[in-house]
Design a protein around this motif. Sequence first.
Motif, PDB file in Angstrom:
ATOM      1  N   GLY A   1      81.410  51.246  -4.973  1.00 50.48           N
ATOM      2  CA  GLY A   1      82.268  52.249  -4.347  1.00 50.48           C
ATOM      3  C   GLY A   1      83.408  52.675  -5.261  1.00 50.48           C
ATOM      4  N   TRP A   2      84.042  51.697  -5.909  1.00 57.72           N
ATOM      5  CA  TRP A   2      85.132  51.993  -6.854  1.00 57.72           C
ATOM      6  C   TRP A   2      84.626  52.872  -7.991  1.00 57.72           C
ATOM      7  CZ3 TRP A   2      90.343  51.092  -7.243  1.00 57.72           C
ATOM      8  CH2 TRP A   2      90.915  51.287  -8.504  1.00 57.72           C
ATOM      9  N   ASN A   3      83.490  52.512  -8.561  1.00 56.46           N
ATOM     10  CA  ASN A   3      82.957  53.236  -9.715  1.00 56.46           C
ATOM     11  C   ASN A   3      82.415  54.612  -9.364  1.00 56.46           C
ATOM     12  OD1 ASN A   3      83.669  51.225 -11.512  1.00 56.46           O
ATOM     13  ND2 ASN A   3      81.700  50.187 -11.348  1.00 56.46           N
ATOM     14  N   SER A   4      82.107  54.853  -8.093  1.00 57.45           N
ATOM     15  CA  SER A   4      81.630  56.178  -7.694  1.00 57.45           C
ATOM     16  C   SER A   4      82.791  57.124  -7.366  1.00 57.45           C
ATOM     17  CB  SER A   4      80.684  56.069  -6.497  1.00 57.45           C
ATOM     18  OG  SER A   4      81.358  55.601  -5.355  1.00 57.45           O
ATOM     19  N   ALA A   5      83.996  56.587  -7.259  1.00 56.41           N
ATOM     20  CA  ALA A   5      85.182  57.389  -6.955  1.00 56.41           C
ATOM     21  C   ALA A   5      85.734  58.027  -8.238  1.00 56.41           C
ATOM     22  CB  ALA A   5      86.248  56.508  -6.307  1.00 56.41           C
TER      23      ALA A   5
ATOM     24  N   ASP B   1      93.910  60.918 -10.674  1.00 57.18           N
ATOM     25  CA  ASP B   1      94.465  62.234 -11.011  1.00 57.18           C
ATOM     26  C   ASP B   1      93.446  63.184 -11.629  1.00 57.18           C
ATOM     27  OD1 ASP B   1      96.996  61.368 -10.087  1.00 57.18           O
ATOM     28  OD2 ASP B   1      97.421  60.463 -12.044  1.00 57.18           O
ATOM     29  N   THR B   2      92.157  62.938 -11.399  1.00 51.38           N
ATOM     30  CA  THR B   2      91.106  63.856 -11.860  1.00 51.38           C
ATOM     31  C   THR B   2      90.078  63.997 -10.745  1.00 51.38           C
ATOM     32  OG1 THR B   2      89.497  62.260 -12.737  1.00 51.38           O
ATOM     33  CG2 THR B   2      91.337  62.867 -14.200  1.00 51.38           C
ATOM     34  N   GLU B   3      89.103  64.840 -10.980  1.00 50.13           N
ATOM     35  CA  GLU B   3      87.963  64.940 -10.078  1.00 50.13           C
ATOM     36  C   GLU B   3      86.702  64.400 -10.744  1.00 50.13           C
ATOM     37  OE1 GLU B   3      87.585  68.826  -8.358  1.00 50.13           O
ATOM     38  OE2 GLU B   3      89.705  68.938  -7.873  1.00 50.13           O
ATOM     39  N   ILE B   4      86.863  63.689 -11.853  1.00 48.59           N
ATOM     40  CA  ILE B   4      85.726  63.170 -12.615  1.00 48.59           C
ATOM     41  C   ILE B   4      85.383  61.772 -12.112  1.00 48.59           C
ATOM     42  CG2 ILE B   4      84.888  62.527 -14.907  1.00 48.59           C
ATOM     43  CD1 ILE B   4      87.118  64.478 -15.985  1.00 48.59           C
ATOM     44  N   PRO B   5      84.173  61.585 -11.576  1.00 49.65           N
ATOM     45  CA  PRO B   5      83.787  60.241 -11.132  1.00 49.65           C
ATOM     46  C   PRO B   5      83.790  59.248 -12.296  1.00 49.65           C
ATOM     47  CG  PRO B   5      82.273  61.887 -10.262  1.00 49.65           C
ATOM     48  CD  PRO B   5      83.144  62.579 -11.274  1.00 49.65           C
TER      49      PRO B   5
ATOM     50  N   GLY C   1      77.567  58.070 -17.747  1.00 46.84           N
ATOM     51  CA  GLY C   1      76.909  59.364 -17.874  1.00 46.84           C
ATOM     52  C   GLY C   1      76.095  59.809 -16.677  1.00 46.84           C
ATOM     53  N   ARG C   2      76.309  59.207 -15.518  1.00 51.09           N
ATOM     54  CA  ARG C   2      75.610  59.690 -14.322  1.00 51.09           C
ATOM     55  C   ARG C   2      76.455  59.442 -13.082  1.00 51.09           C
ATOM     56  NH1 ARG C   2      72.597  55.883 -11.382  1.00 51.09           N
ATOM     57  NH2 ARG C   2      72.713  53.814 -12.293  1.00 51.09           N
ATOM     58  N   HIS C   3      76.204  60.283 -12.076  1.00 53.67           N
ATOM     59  CA  HIS C   3      76.936  60.191 -10.822  1.00 53.67           C
ATOM     60  C   HIS C   3      76.348  59.075  -9.978  1.00 53.67           C
ATOM     61  CE1 HIS C   3      79.272  61.585  -7.427  1.00 53.67           C
ATOM     62  NE2 HIS C   3      78.185  61.550  -6.692  1.00 53.67           N
ATOM     63  N   PHE C   4      77.203  58.194  -9.472  1.00 55.54           N
ATOM     64  CA  PHE C   4      76.760  57.160  -8.537  1.00 55.54           C
ATOM     65  C   PHE C   4      76.898  57.733  -7.129  1.00 55.54           C
ATOM     66  CE2 PHE C   4      77.909  53.009 -11.026  1.00 55.54           C
ATOM     67  CZ  PHE C   4      77.038  53.368 -12.023  1.00 55.54           C
ATOM     68  N   LYS C   5      75.773  57.998  -6.510  1.00 57.92           N
ATOM     69  CA  LYS C   5      75.826  58.430  -5.121  1.00 57.92           C
ATOM     70  C   LYS C   5      76.064  57.205  -4.277  1.00 57.92           C
ATOM     71  CE  LYS C   5      72.919  62.473  -5.409  1.00 57.92           C
ATOM     72  NZ  LYS C   5      71.847  63.233  -4.775  1.00 57.92           N
ATOM     73  N   PHE C   6      76.928  57.355  -3.289  1.00 56.39           N
ATOM     74  CA  PHE C   6      77.146  56.216  -2.405  1.00 56.39           C
ATOM     75  C   PHE C   6      75.905  56.077  -1.539  1.00 56.39           C
ATOM     76  CE2 PHE C   6      79.380  53.470   0.600  1.00 56.39           C
ATOM     77  CZ  PHE C   6      79.984  52.643  -0.322  1.00 56.39           C
TER      78      PHE C   6
END
Length: 180
Positions: free
Chosen positions: A134-138, A142-146, A153-158
């Motif tokens: 959960g922490w790593n997918s947030a 101060d950015t919108e970058i997961p 290099g990839r988005h972690f979907k919850f």
Amino acid sequence: IMHVDLWMPGKLVNDQGETLQLMNCMCDLTQFVISILIKEAVAEILAKLFMEQVVLSFGMVAVIVVDADSKFLGTFQMMCNALDIKLWPLARGNHKGVLVAKDHRFLNKTQAITGAETGTHMSFLQNYKTSQYGWNSAPIDDTEIPRSIAAVGRHFKFPMDVKLAGSPTLNSENNSALYK
């Protein structure tokens, strides 16, 4: 630069009499966290697990930052000596400088909820990896970058966001040359 500290929800001992805690490692740039279950906080074990779970999985670390107030400062010094990595103990009382403390506050909150639900803090064994995910997918502060995009290099979907979908077509007009 990697911020490292040990965390546990109280004094926990498993059925084998081992004290259970986490070695949490946070990247200074991305705030990506790697949590490692520790059964004995001695330098040799910390060095072995840090090498396996952090260095060999994500790349070399040049500096490890720890809290100078940590009761494990000597252990971290021996770990860094064994790995030949520079250690930066931050000034006593500078808890904001040790970024991994942010993750510890998050773990305290998630574990308080999980412990209340299950009636025991031994549930942290089930909670810590879910909290890490959960922490790593947030997003990075101060950015919108997961964090996961910046770190791996990839988005972690919850898990709740994942939808069941059919398997992709292995051979189509778009990828038939690759398939052959």
